[in-house]
Design a protein around this motif. Structure first.
Motif, PDB file in Angstrom:
ATOM      1  N   ASP A   1       2.334  44.751  -5.650  1.00  0.00           N
ATOM      2  CA  ASP A   1       2.427  44.118  -4.336  1.00  0.00           C
ATOM      3  C   ASP A   1       1.284  43.124  -4.129  1.00  0.00           C
ATOM      4  O   ASP A   1       1.455  42.086  -3.484  1.00  0.00           O
ATOM      5  N   ASN A   2       0.106  43.439  -4.676  1.00  0.00           N
ATOM      6  CA  ASN A   2      -1.058  42.570  -4.534  1.00  0.00           C
ATOM      7  C   ASN A   2      -1.835  42.579  -5.846  1.00  0.00           C
ATOM      8  O   ASN A   2      -2.738  43.402  -6.039  1.00  0.00           O
ATOM      9  N   PRO A   3      -1.483  41.685  -6.779  1.00  0.00           N
ATOM     10  CA  PRO A   3      -2.079  41.713  -8.124  1.00  0.00           C
ATOM     11  C   PRO A   3      -3.577  41.426  -8.137  1.00  0.00           C
ATOM     12  O   PRO A   3      -4.244  41.706  -9.127  1.00  0.00           O
ATOM     13  N   LEU A   4      -4.133  40.897  -7.047  1.00  0.00           N
ATOM     14  CA  LEU A   4      -5.561  40.594  -7.004  1.00  0.00           C
ATOM     15  C   LEU A   4      -6.394  41.778  -6.538  1.00  0.00           C
ATOM     16  O   LEU A   4      -7.621  41.722  -6.561  1.00  0.00           O
ATOM     17  N   MET A   5      -5.730  42.840  -6.116  1.00  0.00           N
ATOM     18  CA  MET A   5      -6.447  43.964  -5.532  1.00  0.00           C
ATOM     19  C   MET A   5      -6.910  44.954  -6.605  1.00  0.00           C
ATOM     20  O   MET A   5      -6.170  45.243  -7.550  1.00  0.00           O
ATOM     21  N   ASN A   6      -8.126  45.467  -6.440  1.00  0.00           N
ATOM     22  CA  ASN A   6      -8.600  46.566  -7.269  1.00  0.00           C
ATOM     23  C   ASN A   6      -8.209  47.867  -6.587  1.00  0.00           C
ATOM     24  O   ASN A   6      -8.523  48.076  -5.417  1.00  0.00           O
ATOM     25  N   CYS A   7      -7.512  48.728  -7.300  1.00  0.00           N
ATOM     26  CA  CYS A   7      -6.996  49.955  -6.680  1.00  0.00           C
ATOM     27  C   CYS A   7      -7.546  51.174  -7.408  1.00  0.00           C
ATOM     28  O   CYS A   7      -7.171  51.448  -8.553  1.00  0.00           O
ATOM     29  N   THR A   8      -8.434  51.898  -6.766  1.00  0.00           N
ATOM     30  CA  THR A   8      -9.014  53.099  -7.356  1.00  0.00           C
ATOM     31  C   THR A   8      -8.136  54.323  -7.071  1.00  0.00           C
ATOM     32  O   THR A   8      -7.272  54.289  -6.190  1.00  0.00           O
ATOM     33  N   THR A   9      -8.397  55.392  -7.803  1.00  0.00           N
ATOM     34  CA  THR A   9      -7.677  56.645  -7.550  1.00  0.00           C
ATOM     35  C   THR A   9      -7.911  57.123  -6.121  1.00  0.00           C
ATOM     36  O   THR A   9      -6.980  57.538  -5.429  1.00  0.00           O
ATOM     37  N   PHE A  10      -9.175  57.053  -5.669  1.00  0.00           N
ATOM     38  CA  PHE A  10      -9.456  57.507  -4.313  1.00  0.00           C
ATOM     39  C   PHE A  10      -8.709  56.678  -3.283  1.00  0.00           C
ATOM     40  O   PHE A  10      -8.089  57.216  -2.362  1.00  0.00           O
ATOM     41  N   SER A  11      -8.751  55.353  -3.393  1.00  0.00           N
ATOM     42  CA  SER A  11      -8.156  54.521  -2.351  1.00  0.00           C
ATOM     43  C   SER A  11      -6.652  54.694  -2.276  1.00  0.00           C
ATOM     44  O   SER A  11      -6.077  54.724  -1.177  1.00  0.00           O
TER      45      SER A  11
ATOM     46  N   SER B   1      -0.342  48.604  -0.099  1.00  0.00           N
ATOM     47  CA  SER B   1      -1.450  47.710  -0.419  1.00  0.00           C
ATOM     48  C   SER B   1      -2.262  47.351   0.824  1.00  0.00           C
ATOM     49  O   SER B   1      -3.481  47.151   0.748  1.00  0.00           O
ATOM     50  N   VAL B   2      -1.595  47.275   1.993  1.00  0.00           N
ATOM     51  CA  VAL B   2      -2.299  46.973   3.236  1.00  0.00           C
ATOM     52  C   VAL B   2      -3.248  48.115   3.603  1.00  0.00           C
ATOM     53  O   VAL B   2      -4.400  47.898   3.995  1.00  0.00           O
ATOM     54  N   LEU B   3      -2.777  49.345   3.450  1.00  0.00           N
ATOM     55  CA  LEU B   3      -3.607  50.501   3.781  1.00  0.00           C
ATOM     56  C   LEU B   3      -4.762  50.648   2.791  1.00  0.00           C
ATOM     57  O   LEU B   3      -5.885  50.988   3.186  1.00  0.00           O
ATOM     58  N   VAL B   4      -4.481  50.400   1.518  1.00  0.00           N
ATOM     59  CA  VAL B   4      -5.559  50.416   0.524  1.00  0.00           C
ATOM     60  C   VAL B   4      -6.613  49.370   0.888  1.00  0.00           C
ATOM     61  O   VAL B   4      -7.821  49.610   0.786  1.00  0.00           O
ATOM     62  N   GLY B   5      -6.162  48.213   1.345  1.00  0.00           N
ATOM     63  CA  GLY B   5      -7.089  47.163   1.746  1.00  0.00           C
ATOM     64  C   GLY B   5      -7.993  47.588   2.890  1.00  0.00           C
ATOM     65  O   GLY B   5      -9.186  47.272   2.916  1.00  0.00           O
ATOM     66  N   LYS B   6      -7.443  48.314   3.859  1.00  0.00           N
ATOM     67  CA  LYS B   6      -8.251  48.802   4.977  1.00  0.00           C
ATOM     68  C   LYS B   6      -9.313  49.787   4.494  1.00  0.00           C
ATOM     69  O   LYS B   6     -10.447  49.811   5.004  1.00  0.00           O
ATOM     70  N   ILE B   7      -8.955  50.616   3.532  1.00  0.00           N
ATOM     71  CA  ILE B   7      -9.921  51.576   2.978  1.00  0.00           C
ATOM     72  C   ILE B   7     -11.029  50.834   2.239  1.00  0.00           C
ATOM     73  O   ILE B   7     -12.220  51.160   2.360  1.00  0.00           O
ATOM     74  N   GLN B   8     -10.647  49.820   1.481  1.00  0.00           N
ATOM     75  CA  GLN B   8     -11.655  49.032   0.770  1.00  0.00           C
ATOM     76  C   GLN B   8     -12.589  48.324   1.746  1.00  0.00           C
ATOM     77  O   GLN B   8     -13.799  48.232   1.511  1.00  0.00           O
ATOM     78  N   GLU B   9     -12.042  47.838   2.854  1.00  0.00           N
ATOM     79  CA  GLU B   9     -12.891  47.230   3.882  1.00  0.00           C
ATOM     80  C   GLU B   9     -13.878  48.259   4.430  1.00  0.00           C
ATOM     81  O   GLU B   9     -15.052  47.936   4.698  1.00  0.00           O
ATOM     82  N   GLY B  10     -13.403  49.493   4.591  1.00  0.00           N
ATOM     83  CA  GLY B  10     -14.278  50.550   5.079  1.00  0.00           C
ATOM     84  C   GLY B  10     -15.421  50.848   4.136  1.00  0.00           C
ATOM     85  O   GLY B  10     -16.524  51.213   4.569  1.00  0.00           O
TER      86      GLY B  10
END
Length: 435
Positions: A256-266, A331-340
């Motif tokens: 959904d967002n190929p530029l995003m880094n997605c960790t197991t936690f997020s 991906s939107v929710l993961v983004g909010k966690i990364q912002e946090g």
């Protein structure tokens, strides 16, 4: 569970007398004046070691270790000068108990799932009296099962340690039980997290809430634990997320967002946030706040010294309306966690400490819950003098907390552990596991 009987109960003090002093507790420590109860399971020790051998090895190792960690043998005390809690490092000691049961460990079910019967493994570590100065800050109960397996239960005031410093204390204890020395030299100075004079609040701190009765903060154990303010539920569940399922969830986010880094936690936190909020029936217009403890040792300037023996975790947070959680892509929710996570720089952390100095609040209590990444701590890698750790878990879950525990050592993956009413739990499970 069959009855647990007392074998021996002792008070452990440092092997050599230590200098009496008062340990400053930071505002981070003071949001954590509550007790955490955990259970560490072991298989049967080698045949040449009796239960008495193991127990006396534990006691001897703790005596040696308390010379370096003498504040653990102290007591909380309310300062008459500023009505602020600190630790009187007075060598009052810790309680260590030997107990036994005819129960078989393998008949207890999944060991990682907290259950009411685990309270028996802490049966002899109850409160010692009504006053703060009566309460040991750390106690242990070592229970032997009929099969020879062992459970080492601990009751520890969270003001002593966060996850990292707790793991270092455990590693040092394990080393001493093997007849070796300190692996990590503890640094006891917590003034690195002192509030500034005067306080300088430069950010809005939505991760915290004001107390209804602010005068009561920092004056009694448990006042700062936001989790205990929520109603009790009736079902504790552990949901296993396999490595394959975690990988699929990450793939969906990255597609959904190929530029995003997605960790197991997020990715796990994003799915838990959505599923729990929907399952608990929070109205669409309400704001759900998910908190997640973040280690800030390397986020503040200067960095916290190695071996810091205290609390260096503050609550990161992500916020969204229930409607947004229902309709947003992962991906939107993961983004909010990364912002946090990204907002927690040096300036934000110090502003938060100053906010607590002024408002004397607690982690957010309104439509909130916390996700704790326990699997990252490495608590199950320790090798004690009587054998390796089989697994570590909580004695019980508290409402408002979700713990991410490691999977079995030969399986990997993550166990999601939480407590909810049974009807909410069914919906939560369905939402977590649906494709």
């Amino acid at each position: 569970m069959e009855p647990v009987t007392l074998v021996e109960k002792v008070i452990i003090i440092p092997a050599t007398p230590t200098k009496r002093w008062h340990l400053f507790l930071s505002n981070i420590d003071l949001t954590l004046i509550t007790y955490l109860e955990t259970i560490t399971f072991f298989g049967p020790p080698p045949a040449h070691l009796t239960f008495s051998d193991v127990f006396h090895n534990l006691c001897s190792s703790l005596r040696r270790l308390l010379v370096s960690y003498n504040f653990v043998a102290g007591r909380l005390e309310l300062s008459k000068e500023n009505s602020r809690l600190d630790i009187d490092c007075n060598d009052a000691g810790m309680i260590v108990v030997a107990a036994s049961t005819t129960n078989e460990m393998d008949l207890m079910g999944q060991l990682r799932t907290p259950k009411p019967t685990y309270k028996d493994l802490l049966k002899f570590l109850q409160d010692e009296g009504p006053e703060l100065r009566d309460q040991p800050l750390m106690s242990f109960q070592l229970t032997r099962f009929q099969c020879g397996g062992l459970a080492l239960a601990s009751r520890t005031s969270h003001c002593l340690f966060d996850g990292v410093s707790s793991q270092e204390f455990q590693a040092n204890l394990a080393s001493f039980t093997r007849g070796e020395g300190l692996i990590v030299t503890p640094n006891l100075d917590r003034t690195v997290f002192s509030a500034r004079i005067p306080p300088k609040i430069t950010h809005s701190h939505l991760e915290y809430s004001n107390l209804i009765h602010p005068d009561s903060i920092f004056s009694a154990p448990g006042m700062c634990s936001h989790a205990i303010k929520q109603p009790r539920s009736d079902t504790t569940c552990v949901i296993y997320m396999s490595p394959e399922r975690i990988a699929r969830l990450k793939t969906e986010v990255l597609e959904d967002n190929p530029l995003m880094n997605c960790t197991t936690f997020s990715v796990l936190a994003a799915n838990i946030w959505k599923a729990r909020t929907i399952a608990t029936g929070l109205p669409d217009d309400r704001i759900s706040t998910m908190l997640f403890p973040v280690d800030v040792r390397k986020r503040v300037v200067p960095h916290v010294p190695d071996g810091f023996a205290g609390n260096a975790v503050i609550p990161g947070f992500a916020r969204a309306s229930t409607h947004e959680l229902k309709t947003s892509r992962a991906s939107v929710l993961v983004g909010k966690i990364q912002e946090g996570l990204e907002r927690l720089d040096d300036g934000y952390v110090k502003s938060g400490i100053d906010w607590l100095e002024v408002h004397k609040g607690v982690p957010c209590t309104v439509d909130s819950f916390s996700v704790v990444a326990w699997w990252k701590l490495g608590l199950e890698t320790a090798q004690f003098g009587w054998g390796p750790v089989r697994c570590v878990t909580l004695a019980e879950m508290k409402p408002g907390l979700v713990f991410l525990l490691p999977g079995e050592k030969d399986e990997g993956g993550i166990n999601v552990c939480l407590e909810l009413p049974s009807d909410h739990m069914k919906e939560f499970y369905k939402l977590m596991m649906e494709d």
